[in-house]
Design an enzyme around this catalytic site. Structure first.
Site, PDB file in Angstrom:
ATOM      1  N   CYS A 385      25.183  75.113 -20.880  1.00 52.62           N
ATOM      2  CA  CYS A 385      25.579  74.421 -22.097  1.00 52.62           C
ATOM      3  C   CYS A 385      24.589  74.794 -23.191  1.00 52.62           C
ATOM      4  O   CYS A 385      23.382  74.877 -22.939  1.00 52.62           O
ATOM      5  CB  CYS A 385      25.591  72.903 -21.866  1.00 52.62           C
ATOM      6  SG  CYS A 385      25.993  71.954 -23.342  1.00 52.62           S
ATOM      7  N   GLU A 419      28.403  80.236 -19.080  1.00 50.33           N
ATOM      8  CA  GLU A 419      29.404  79.559 -18.269  1.00 50.33           C
ATOM      9  C   GLU A 419      30.649  79.278 -19.096  1.00 50.33           C
ATOM     10  O   GLU A 419      30.565  78.902 -20.263  1.00 50.33           O
ATOM     11  CB  GLU A 419      28.812  78.248 -17.721  1.00 50.33           C
ATOM     12  CG  GLU A 419      29.722  77.511 -16.765  1.00 50.33           C
ATOM     13  CD  GLU A 419      29.068  76.270 -16.178  1.00 50.33           C
ATOM     14  OE1 GLU A 419      29.797  75.385 -15.700  1.00 50.33           O
ATOM     15  OE2 GLU A 419      27.822  76.192 -16.233  1.00 50.33           O
TER      16      GLU A 419
END
Length: 522
Positions: A385, A419
């Protein structure tokens, strides 16, 4: 008859103390002559004193406002205006004063000097920016001229520093008397009544509040409830909030007030508020400005916890372990969710490392952004993140965070990738970063044959990301059974022109400033 020069001075009682020299021969006649001469001089001195006092009186009658000293008092003696040498006689000082008046000059410049001192104190201003010098920290003075007495510098107002008035003191005593009437405890019957009400209605009704506190405090609570409900009804009528929606619209973060974008799962008692107050160093969230001010007075944090692994100028990066600093990382995730739509990690932070970028000044290290990374990622994700705070967006800090994540991958000798899924802003940032990396590589490449694998090994960018970026730039073609990379010089020249414009910018990561060893284990 020869005599030595006379040296006269004023004694403490105001009489003349004259030392007459005598002849070499001390005779009675010379002593008598000296006595008569002494009497004559005293008489002349007295006459001059009376004449000077009469003139001073006339002057005082002419000038109704006598000059005053910087303290506001009239000068008590001539020494308040002029400091004379201790060796000058009283007669000579009077003669000097008379000669000044005879020549037409006066002492008007001296009152002006005193008036200047008075205006000097009045015109002094507190050095605190935005302060008008009104009020005082002690509450006893109307003005202040230094930071130590400035209410604004101490995050207060002039009214908050004022001592309570007699009316306020009487009201305080009245409230204290009202609060003394509260019951010491609930009876057995009252407890059973409250328990029965709780079991009957559960959370659908407010608990019974009678006899829990004084009537005065209960009345204050009821009035606060009414005011809060009125404000919420106004917001619902305006369409700003609906039932069950995120009611946190703004957060007070350091010297910024930030509008939120998405819902974040803060505890219910905080999520129902319209505004949250946060400490920008420890990221603790609070309900009011007063609580935040009290917290900041005792908060000892000035930078994120963990190890500082990078520093260049005022930019630093701290590595924070989610297992060692669980509360801080959870607060960081809750804060990030206010500005990220796809984030799902809030409380399970132990398997992650957080790399927090800050900008330092004389007050501490201020949060710019961060990215999290799994300690053991099977898919070699180097970012889980990533967030740049809204006040630092569009300033190059997002690319610095991305570049730093790939710098860590190079040290680990791995190929990294973020990700998925990426947020909209995240995808734009990564596409822009990958484009710059590829154009820089092609600009410096001097060979004839190029390999995607070699580009990936040198830049630590995943081959899938390289191919997708080349396709977006229309630099990858399939011809005669082979994939060819086209070196578009127009795009490279455009990139060189942009680099030249921001050559003076410090928004780049310097690998030599990284002091980091890849962590081992979990």
């Amino acid at each position: 008859m020869p005599r030595r020069k006379r040296n006269a001075g004023s004694s403490s009682d105001g009489t003349e103390d004259s030392d007459f020299s005598t002849d070499l021969e001390h005779t009675d006649s010379s002593e008598s002559d000296g006595t008569s001469r002494r009497s004559a001089r005293v008489t002349r001195s007295s006459a001059r004193l009376s004449q000077s006092s009469q003139e001073a009186k006339n002057t005082a009658d002419h000038d109704e406002s006598p000059p005053r000293t910087p303290t506001g008092n009239a000068p008590s003696s001539e020494s308040d205006i002029d400091i004379s040498s201790p060796n000058v006689s009283h007669d000579e000082s009077i003669a000097k004063d008379m000669s000044l008046k005879d020549s037409g000059s006066d002492l008007s410049h001296r009152p002006k000097r005193r008036r200047f001192h008075e205006s000097y104190n009045f015109n002094m201003k507190c050095p605190t920016p935005g302060c008008n010098s009104l009020g005082h920290l002690t509450g006893k003075h109307e003005r202040h001229f230094s930071i130590s007495g400035c209410p604004l510098y101490h995050n207060l107002s002039a009214d908050e520093c004022k001592a309570p008035s007699d009316r306020q003191l009487r009201y305080k005593e009245k409230v204290a008397e009202l609060r003394k009437k509260r019951n010491s405890g609930l009876s057995k019957e009252q407890k059973e009544k409250y328990l029965e009400h709780r079991q009957t209605y559960g959370n659908t009704r407010e608990p019974l509040l009678e006899n829990l506190t004084s009537e005065y405090d209960l009345d204050l609570f009821r009035r606060a409830q009414a005011r809060a409900s009125e404000d919420l009804e106004k917001l619902r009528l305006q369409g700003q909030i609906t039932e069950g929606s995120n009611m946190i619209k703004t957060i007070a973060f350091g010297r910024y007030e930030l509008d939120t974008w998405y819902h974040s799962p803060y505890p219910e008692e905080y999520a129902r508020l319209g505004r949250l107050y946060m400490c920008e160093f420890c990221l603790k969230y609070m309900k009011s400005q007063t609580i935040l001010r009290r917290h900041m007075a005792k908060c000892v944090w000035k930078h994120p916890p963990g190890d500082e692994i990078y520093r260049k100028g005022s930019i630093s990066v701290f590595e924070v372990d989610g297992k060692k600093n669980k509360i801080y990382c959870q607060n960081l995730c809750l804060l990030a969710k206010l500005f990220l739509d796809h984030k799902t990690l809030y409380y399970d932070v132990e398997p992650f490392l957080f790399y927090v970028m800050t900008e330092a000044d004389n007050t501490g290290c201020h949060l710019i952004g961060y990215f999290s990374k799994e300690k053991n990622s099977f898919l070699n994700y180097n970012v889980s993140c990533i967030l740049t705070m809204p006040q630092y967006m569009r300033q190059g800090y997002g690319k610095m965070l991305i570049d730093f994540s790939y710098l860590l991958s190079k040290v680990e000798e791995k190929v990294g990738s973020p990700e998925r899924p990426l947020s909209d802003l995240g995808l734009i940032s990564y596409r822009s970063y990958w484009k710059e990396v590829l154009l820089r590589y092609l600009h410096n490449f001097q060979g004839k044959e190029i390999s995607i694998k070699e580009i990936s090994q040198e830049t630590a960018v995943n081959p899938v990301d390289i191919v997708s970026t080349l396709q977006a730039l229309q630099m990858l073609k399939y011809w005669k059974g082979k994939h060819l990379v086209l070196k578009r010089q127009d795009l490279i020249d455009e990139w060189i022109a942009k680099e030249a414009k921001r050559s003076n910018s410090n928004k780049t990561m310097d690998p030599s400033c990284l002091k980091w060893t890849p962590p081992k284990g979990t």
